[in-house]
Design an enzyme around this catalytic site. Structure first.
Site, PDB file in Angstrom:
ATOM      1  N   ASN A   9      25.743  33.028  26.544  1.00  0.00           N
ATOM      2  CA  ASN A   9      26.898  32.658  25.725  1.00  0.00           C
ATOM      3  C   ASN A   9      26.862  33.522  24.465  1.00  0.00           C
ATOM      4  O   ASN A   9      26.052  33.289  23.569  1.00  0.00           O
ATOM      5  CB  ASN A   9      26.788  31.160  25.376  1.00  0.00           C
ATOM      6  CG  ASN A   9      27.852  30.707  24.385  1.00  0.00           C
ATOM      7  OD1 ASN A   9      28.804  31.440  24.116  1.00  0.00           O
ATOM      8  ND2 ASN A   9      27.678  29.508  23.852  1.00  0.00           N
ATOM      9  N   HIS A  95      31.185  22.839  24.502  1.00  0.00           N
ATOM     10  CA  HIS A  95      29.996  23.279  23.763  1.00  0.00           C
ATOM     11  C   HIS A  95      29.912  22.508  22.439  1.00  0.00           C
ATOM     12  O   HIS A  95      30.945  22.179  21.841  1.00  0.00           O
ATOM     13  CB  HIS A  95      30.084  24.788  23.498  1.00  0.00           C
ATOM     14  CG  HIS A  95      28.811  25.342  22.945  1.00  0.00           C
ATOM     15  ND1 HIS A  95      28.489  25.234  21.613  1.00  0.00           N
ATOM     16  CD2 HIS A  95      27.769  25.967  23.539  1.00  0.00           C
ATOM     17  CE1 HIS A  95      27.296  25.788  21.418  1.00  0.00           C
ATOM     18  NE2 HIS A  95      26.846  26.237  22.564  1.00  0.00           N
ATOM     19  N   GLU A  97      29.369  23.381  19.529  1.00  0.00           N
ATOM     20  CA  GLU A  97      30.084  24.008  18.408  1.00  0.00           C
ATOM     21  C   GLU A  97      31.582  23.714  18.478  1.00  0.00           C
ATOM     22  O   GLU A  97      32.245  23.587  17.448  1.00  0.00           O
ATOM     23  CB  GLU A  97      29.791  25.520  18.379  1.00  0.00           C
ATOM     24  CG  GLU A  97      28.353  25.780  17.913  1.00  0.00           C
ATOM     25  CD  GLU A  97      27.706  27.026  18.470  1.00  0.00           C
ATOM     26  OE1 GLU A  97      28.405  27.894  19.022  1.00  0.00           O
ATOM     27  OE2 GLU A  97      26.459  27.124  18.370  1.00  0.00           O
ATOM     28  N   GLU A 165      22.148  20.609  26.106  1.00  0.00           N
ATOM     29  CA  GLU A 165      21.824  21.398  24.928  1.00  0.00           C
ATOM     30  C   GLU A 165      21.665  20.458  23.730  1.00  0.00           C
ATOM     31  O   GLU A 165      22.676  20.103  23.087  1.00  0.00           O
ATOM     32  CB  GLU A 165      22.941  22.397  24.630  1.00  0.00           C
ATOM     33  CG  GLU A 165      23.200  23.376  25.752  1.00  0.00           C
ATOM     34  CD  GLU A 165      23.875  24.636  25.237  1.00  0.00           C
ATOM     35  OE1 GLU A 165      23.273  25.706  25.373  1.00  0.00           O
ATOM     36  OE2 GLU A 165      24.969  24.549  24.672  1.00  0.00           O
ATOM     37  N   GLY A 171      20.269  27.381  18.173  1.00  0.00           N
ATOM     38  CA  GLY A 171      20.224  28.362  17.093  1.00  0.00           C
ATOM     39  C   GLY A 171      19.218  28.053  16.002  1.00  0.00           C
ATOM     40  O   GLY A 171      19.267  28.638  14.923  1.00  0.00           O
TER      41      GLY A 171
HETATM   42  P1  PGA Z   1      20.825  29.414  21.233  1.00  0.00           P
HETATM   43  O1  PGA Z   1      22.261  28.853  21.684  1.00  0.00           O
HETATM   44  O2  PGA Z   1      20.165  29.956  22.483  1.00  0.00           O
HETATM   45  O3  PGA Z   1      21.135  30.501  20.235  1.00  0.00           O
HETATM   46  O4  PGA Z   1      20.085  28.288  20.659  1.00  0.00           O
HETATM   47  C1  PGA Z   1      22.433  28.170  22.889  1.00  0.00           C
HETATM   48  C2  PGA Z   1      23.863  27.771  23.073  1.00  0.00           C
HETATM   49  O5  PGA Z   1      24.514  27.409  22.093  1.00  0.00           O
HETATM   50  O6  PGA Z   1      24.402  27.809  24.195  1.00  0.00           O
END
Ligand code: PGA
Length: 251
Positions: A9, A95, A97, A165, A171
């Protein structure tokens, strides 16, 4: 036997030139890997360019989001037929976010899942609890609701991928332990089993959140972890290919 999936992603990163260069490097590096699926999810503006690069390879293309209507007055949105037209076979839905910054609710996720399925796009439905929710001990309640509401009215789940997740792991460099992830993956499979019976055994459940080539080995060894949704570490070909190599041949 469930075939593994590794999806990158890219979020809001990479111009068209950067995206096509990265896709080319991943395609070349993954040419001998055949036992699972590698999916790239560039930003909308790079989908066409990356689609051209991936032609003739086994790599698959995903979008990071879509609208639940086919067309209409929805400024700034992109629809399932548009994604199909450009060569996508997968789409990431819900997701964290999107949930956090764009107020996506489980009801929106549900509409998008249904539209993806009826458009023959495979949705990768993301679920996961926040730090606070985990501390309160309500991880299962939150994830259970996201799964149930996200899939409301969906009669067949064969063509759905789920990504667990934990929001606190995305992140942050704070990856879930293999046991923490396995617990939630097994819980998700259990509730899918209650609604869909044996079909739940075939559903791929990916882990996402600070995955790197150094930590994926222990995660993928867990029985209910079928692959990874990778953010930061998917932005460099070496790191992403390292994750794919760690998983390939192990599932
Ligand atoms: P990350 O993100 O690997 O940077 O933690 C994962 C994601 O948001 O799909």
């Amino acid at each position: 036997m469930r075939e593994w999936i590794v999806a990158g992603n890219w979020k809001m990163h990479n111009t068209v030139a950067e995206s096509t260069a990265l896709a080319k490097a991943i395609k070349e590096g993954a040419v001998d890997i055949k036992d699972g699926s590698v999916i790239l999810a560039p930003p909308f503006t790079s989908l066409h360019g990356v689609s051209e690069i991936l032609k003739g390879s086994d790599l698959l293309l995903a979008a990071q989001n879509m609208h639940y209507e086919d067309k209409g007055a929805f400024t700034g949105e992109v629809s399932a037929p548009m994604l199909k037209d450009i060569g996508c076979s997968y789409v990431i839905i819900g997701h964290s976010e999107r949930r956090k910054y764009f107020q996506e609710q489980n009801a929106d996720v549900n509409l998008k899942i249904k539209k993806a399925l009826s458009s023959e796009l495979t949705p990768i439905m993301c679920v996961g609890e926040t730090d606070e929710e985990r501390e309160k001990g309500i991880t299962q309640e939150i994830v259970g609701r996201q799964v149930d509401h996200g899939l409301k009215g969906v009669s067949r789940i064969e063509n759905i991928v789920i990504a667990y997740e934990p929001v606190w792991a995305i992140g942050t460099g704070k990856v879930a332990t293999p046991a923490q992830a396995q617990d939630v993956h097994a819980f998700i499979r259990k509730i899918l089993n209650e609604s869909y019976g044996k079909a739940a055994n075939g559903i791929r459940i990916l882990y996402g959140g600070s995955v790197t080539k150094d930590n994926i080995g222990d995660l993928i060894a867990m029985g209910d972890i079928d692959g990874a949704l990778v953010g930061g570490a998917s932005l460099k070909a070496d790191g992403f290919l390292g994750i794919i190599r760690e998983i390939s041949g192990k599932k």
